[in-house]
Design an enzyme around this catalytic site. Structure first.
Site, PDB file in Angstrom:
ATOM      1  CD  GLU A 184      -7.106  10.033   9.891  1.00 52.87           C
ATOM      2  OE1 GLU A 184      -6.871  11.260   9.887  1.00 52.87           O
ATOM      3  OE2 GLU A 184      -6.519   9.251   9.125  1.00 52.87           O
ATOM      4  CD  GLU A 220      -7.547  15.166  10.331  1.00 48.52           C
ATOM      5  OE1 GLU A 220      -8.575  15.771  10.711  1.00 48.52           O
ATOM      6  OE2 GLU A 220      -7.499  14.505   9.277  1.00 48.52           O
ATOM      7  N   PRO A 274     -23.732  10.141  -3.501  1.00 51.03           N
ATOM      8  CG  PRO A 274     -25.103   9.030  -5.017  1.00 51.03           C
ATOM      9  CD  PRO A 274     -24.972   9.383  -3.569  1.00 51.03           C
ATOM     10  CG  ASP A 275     -25.879  13.769  -6.528  1.00 50.02           C
ATOM     11  OD1 ASP A 275     -25.425  13.301  -7.591  1.00 50.02           O
ATOM     12  OD2 ASP A 275     -27.079  13.710  -6.218  1.00 50.02           O
ATOM     13  CD  GLU A 288      -7.956  28.800  12.845  1.00 47.62           C
ATOM     14  OE1 GLU A 288      -8.452  29.528  13.715  1.00 47.62           O
ATOM     15  OE2 GLU A 288      -8.095  29.002  11.628  1.00 47.62           O
ATOM     16  N   GLY A 340     -11.016  13.984  10.962  1.00 48.35           N
ATOM     17  CA  GLY A 340     -11.308  12.662  10.430  1.00 48.35           C
ATOM     18  C   GLY A 340     -10.385  12.308   9.297  1.00 48.35           C
TER      19      GLY A 340
END
Length: 156
Positions: free
Chosen positions: A64, A68, A85-86, A121, A48
């Site tokens: 993406e 990748e 948000p944490d 990988e 991603g």
């Protein structure tokens, strides 16, 4: 660029940016999960990345994943929206990003695994072996939700 993930860490730096991103939960015909080993933090993760102007979110997921991994995919459904948000991502250039990612479920349609600048990988991991690889907790959550194909999309 190096990256440090902070998850529910009271000493984490405060975010100074937010970026729209995607991740893609892709199973093959043998129910193995497509994963990359990230070059920026060494963790295994779902493919991603960053949404670009002019794309739909599903186009970002397809682009993406292929960039990748070398695998072309077709998006089939939504796993969830992750905006805790944490969970902040601190980069060595001073950017501290709050997580915002939309995770899609997809199926492979073509290609062969190959690495990129962002993946050292590319592997198809059997479900029984997922517990034995180093995966960030936020990605483990997406994997757990991805395997629940009959559940409604997750959101935070």
């Amino acid at each position: 660029m190096a990256r440090t993930d902070h998850f529910e860490d009271p000493n984490a730096p405060r975010p100074n940016s937010i970026v729209i991103a995607v991740s893609t939960f892709v199973l093959d015909n043998d129910e193995r999960l497509l994963m990359i080993r990230r070059t920026d933090n060494g963790f295994y993760a779902l493919p991603g990345g960053r949404h670009e102007l002019g794309e739909t979110m599903t186009q970002t997921a397809v682009r993406e994943t292929e960039e990748e991994t070398g695998i072309s995919v077709k998006v089939t459904s939504l796993v969830g929206i992750y905006s805790n948000p944490d969970h902040v991502l601190a980069y060595d250039d001073g950017e501290v990003r709050q997580e915002f990612s939309i995770c899609f479920r997809a199926r492979a349609v073509a290609g062969a695994p190959r690495t990129s600048d962002e993946s050292s990988e590319v592997v198809w991991v059997p479900r029984a072996e997922l517990a034995g690889i180093e995966v960030h907790p936020s990605i483990r959550l997406r994997i757990e939700h991805g395997f629940r194909s009959d559940a409604p999309p997750y959101y935070t």
